[in-house]
Design a protein around this motif. Structure first.
Motif, short mmCIF file in Angstrom:
data_model
loop_
_atom_site.label_atom_id
_atom_site.label_comp_id
_atom_site.label_asym_id
_atom_site.label_seq_id
_atom_site.Cartn_x
_atom_site.Cartn_y
_atom_site.Cartn_z
N SER A 60 -17.41 47.87 -28.45
CA SER A 60 -16.79 46.57 -28.74
C SER A 60 -15.88 46.72 -29.96
N ASP A 61 -15.41 45.62 -30.48
CA ASP A 61 -14.54 45.69 -31.65
C ASP A 61 -15.25 45.28 -32.93
N THR A 62 -16.57 45.26 -32.92
CA THR A 62 -17.33 44.91 -34.12
C THR A 62 -18.32 46.01 -34.48
N THR A 63 -18.59 46.16 -35.76
CA THR A 63 -19.59 47.13 -36.20
C THR A 63 -20.94 46.47 -36.42
N GLU A 64 -21.05 45.17 -36.17
CA GLU A 64 -22.30 44.46 -36.39
C GLU A 64 -23.11 44.37 -35.10
N VAL A 65 -23.33 45.52 -34.48
CA VAL A 65 -24.06 45.60 -33.22
C VAL A 65 -25.23 46.55 -33.40
N GLY A 66 -26.36 46.19 -32.82
CA GLY A 66 -27.53 47.06 -32.86
C GLY A 66 -28.22 47.06 -31.51
N PHE A 67 -29.19 47.94 -31.37
CA PHE A 67 -29.92 48.09 -30.12
C PHE A 67 -31.40 48.25 -30.46
N SER A 68 -32.27 47.72 -29.62
CA SER A 68 -33.70 47.88 -29.84
C SER A 68 -34.43 47.80 -28.50
N PRO A 108 -24.29 50.27 -35.64
CA PRO A 108 -23.37 51.41 -35.69
C PRO A 108 -22.17 51.11 -36.57
N THR A 109 -21.73 52.07 -37.30
CA THR A 109 -20.54 51.90 -38.11
C THR A 109 -19.33 52.55 -37.47
N ILE A 110 -19.56 53.42 -36.50
CA ILE A 110 -18.46 54.08 -35.81
C ILE A 110 -18.44 53.56 -34.38
N ILE A 111 -17.43 52.78 -34.07
CA ILE A 111 -17.31 52.21 -32.74
C ILE A 111 -17.01 53.31 -31.73
#
Length: 152
Positions: A60-68, A108-111
């Motif tokens: 995506s175009d955001t770095t504010e994504v996480g997975f769990s 993630p910080t690297i898209i």
């Protein structure tokens, strides 16, 4: 001529080893966040007490994504999680410290980069991999989940 044959043989061996390593890494379950949606590619059932490595990608175009990966109460649907959020979908009185989540990757910080994390399943039942976008204005934080079962 012999040198050319040797170089060609080494080149072909290198190509063969690259393609075999690519196909083995493709067997791990994966989730990709596309911005507004999340796709999952993996089995719908895992054996209990197994350790599974998930590959996740923020596309995506955001770095504010996480997975769990979470243990999801029976009867809770993906739509309910998206509407209410993953925390509100847990049983009444469950605290985050009670470990309803099993594995998490920090945002993630690297898209576009793939991340891996492993989860050991200890309980049977419905589980899910969650993609969450913390940059959205929705109350749920746009928690997308794909359900799977853990059996013994």
């Amino acid at each position: 001529m012999r040198r050319v044959t040797t170089i060609a043989a080494l080149f072909l061996l290198t190509l063969a080893s690259c393609s075999s390593s690519d196909s083995s890494s493709g067997s791990e379950p994966s989730a990709t966040y596309h911005g507004g949606s999340c796709t999952y590619d993996g089995p719908s059932e895992f054996d209990g007490t197994s350790t599974v490595t998930f590959v996740v990608v923020n596309d995506s175009d955001t770095t504010e994504v996480g997975f769990s990966v979470w243990k999801i109460p029976e009867g809770v649907t993906s739509e309910e999680v998206l509407e209410k959020g993953i925390l509100s979908s847990q049983p009444q009185g469950t605290q985050f410290q009670d470990e309803p989540w099993l594995g998490i990757v920090s945002p993630p910080t690297i898209i576009g980069t793939a991340f891996e994390f492993s989860v050991t399943f200890e309980e049977e039942g419905q589980h899910g991999i969650v993609c969450f976008d913390l940059s959205t204005e929705t109350e749920s934080g746009a928690d997308h989940v794909t359900m799977f079962n853990v059996t013994s």
